[in-house]
Design a protein around this motif. Sequence first.
Motif, PDB file in Angstrom:
ATOM      1  N   MET A 125      39.404  47.047 -33.049  1.00  0.00           N
ATOM      2  CA  MET A 125      40.381  47.933 -33.672  1.00  0.00           C
ATOM      3  C   MET A 125      39.737  48.807 -34.735  1.00  0.00           C
ATOM      4  O   MET A 125      40.018  50.018 -34.815  1.00  0.00           O
ATOM      5  N   ALA A 126      38.874  48.216 -35.556  1.00  0.00           N
ATOM      6  CA  ALA A 126      38.227  48.983 -36.621  1.00  0.00           C
ATOM      7  C   ALA A 126      37.400  50.128 -36.047  1.00  0.00           C
ATOM      8  O   ALA A 126      37.379  51.237 -36.603  1.00  0.00           O
ATOM      9  N   ARG A 127      36.733  49.901 -34.927  1.00  0.00           N
ATOM     10  CA  ARG A 127      35.920  50.953 -34.304  1.00  0.00           C
ATOM     11  C   ARG A 127      36.773  52.026 -33.652  1.00  0.00           C
ATOM     12  O   ARG A 127      36.447  53.213 -33.696  1.00  0.00           O
ATOM     13  N   GLU A 128      37.896  51.627 -33.040  1.00  0.00           N
ATOM     14  CA  GLU A 128      38.662  52.554 -32.208  1.00  0.00           C
ATOM     15  C   GLU A 128      39.798  53.264 -32.941  1.00  0.00           C
ATOM     16  O   GLU A 128      40.422  54.165 -32.384  1.00  0.00           O
ATOM     17  N   LEU A 129      40.085  52.874 -34.180  1.00  0.00           N
ATOM     18  CA  LEU A 129      41.150  53.546 -34.916  1.00  0.00           C
ATOM     19  C   LEU A 129      40.819  55.021 -35.106  1.00  0.00           C
ATOM     20  O   LEU A 129      39.736  55.354 -35.601  1.00  0.00           O
ATOM     21  N   PRO A 130      41.720  55.930 -34.762  1.00  0.00           N
ATOM     22  CA  PRO A 130      41.479  57.353 -35.018  1.00  0.00           C
ATOM     23  C   PRO A 130      41.417  57.627 -36.520  1.00  0.00           C
ATOM     24  O   PRO A 130      42.010  56.891 -37.320  1.00  0.00           O
ATOM     25  N   PRO A 131      40.738  58.677 -36.918  1.00  0.00           N
ATOM     26  CA  PRO A 131      40.585  58.952 -38.359  1.00  0.00           C
ATOM     27  C   PRO A 131      41.884  59.328 -39.056  1.00  0.00           C
ATOM     28  O   PRO A 131      41.949  59.262 -40.290  1.00  0.00           O
ATOM     29  N   ASP A 132      42.913  59.726 -38.281  1.00  0.00           N
ATOM     30  CA  ASP A 132      44.167  60.091 -38.945  1.00  0.00           C
ATOM     31  C   ASP A 132      45.051  58.892 -39.245  1.00  0.00           C
ATOM     32  O   ASP A 132      46.118  59.040 -39.842  1.00  0.00           O
TER      33      ASP A 132
END
Length: 438
Positions: A125-132
């Motif tokens: 999840m930490a890697r794939e979370l979008p920056p927004d």
Amino acid sequence: MTKQGSPRGASPPSRVAIVVKGYPRLSETFIAQEILGLERNGLDLAIWSLRHPTERVSHPMHRQIAAPVTYLPEYLYQEPLRVLRGALAALRNPRLGKLLSAFWRDLKRDFTPNRGRRLGQALVMARELPPDIRHLHVHYLHTPASVVRYTSLLTGLSFSFSAHAKDIWTTPEWEKREKIAESAWGVTCTETGHRHLAALAPDAGHVRLVYHGLDLSRFPAPPKGRPPRDGSDPADPVRIISVGRAVAKKGYDDLLSALAALPEGLHWRFAHIGSGELLASLKQQAAAKGIGHKVIFLGAKAQPDVISLMREADIFVLPAKEAKSGDRDGLPNVVMEAASQGLAIIATDFSGIPEFIRHDREGWLTPPGDWESLANALNLLARDPQVRHRLGMAAYERLRNDFSADGGIARIAALLRASLSVATDQGAAKTEKEEARP
């Protein structure tokens, strides 16, 4: 650096990640109701689920929700590349040490494979979370909150929680205390749960009481009149209904004992709606008690079918109690759904139920685990359609006046906006600091 298409100096759009154990789930219409309500309040959301759906049918609300859904690896071995990429990304993250320290403390107190799975899901999840995504909000304080807490430690994002029932009463106290302390804020849906969690919170007001309530715009008005059945006509028996998963905390073993104890001259039929691990044993229990021909187990049903069956019923019953594991209900949404149809309600004086149903005012309450009292209540209401009408309409009025969903969703929306505002301000301050470096 300004995003393409955004005016210089304008804050980029920001979203909240709503994290759930499984999505969509028929038994969690209160979560779907909240997500849909938050979207209608103008919040931009993304849904992250720890599990894929297991049911063939979904609620009509799920089709109205616009938020995209991302499914984390339910079991790490099923998607090893996603987990590996998450782990490699974490190795370059300066916050990894803080995460591993927290995980090691947790693992020493809870040495289970489940603990490792939550870490793996958090790395993904930490890697794939979008920056927004600027804030995380999780439903349930047990395993979903573990994933969110670990993700928060690795990303620096704030998180909040919504606690409900099982997660409050079966999660170890040390774990609840630490998650609450690290969260920005939390909400829970019964006064009983609120008192318990507030006592573990670092300060007053950290955990708020927010009832789910019910969005009455999704339901038809109560039927104008129900047939005055009194159990005297074998061709037109009193119709009793219950909706809930076949699990110990719902008390269906007590209900079958109560039904079996009803007088022979009282004619009735009972329908159960829901799936669950105890379904087969309940069917066997009904047959062994000699009432199998009067009882039908319909399995899981879509919401329109549930409401249709409620409109045709005379009595709704839910004898909730504490399971041996410590699991218990909060304020089950199905009780409010029964009230939305002006249906006479028999339930137990337990957990959050008496916060909505007051004895002999909006329904009939019996002690949890007391099947004899439950049988007496069923016998009383089955024979008296006037009492059923009085209780059912009183429950509908209480729902309409005091348990509307709009107020609770508005409070949660305001809390989420405040968290997004804090995150946006912090992000802007960090950007200014980085741009000021020579």
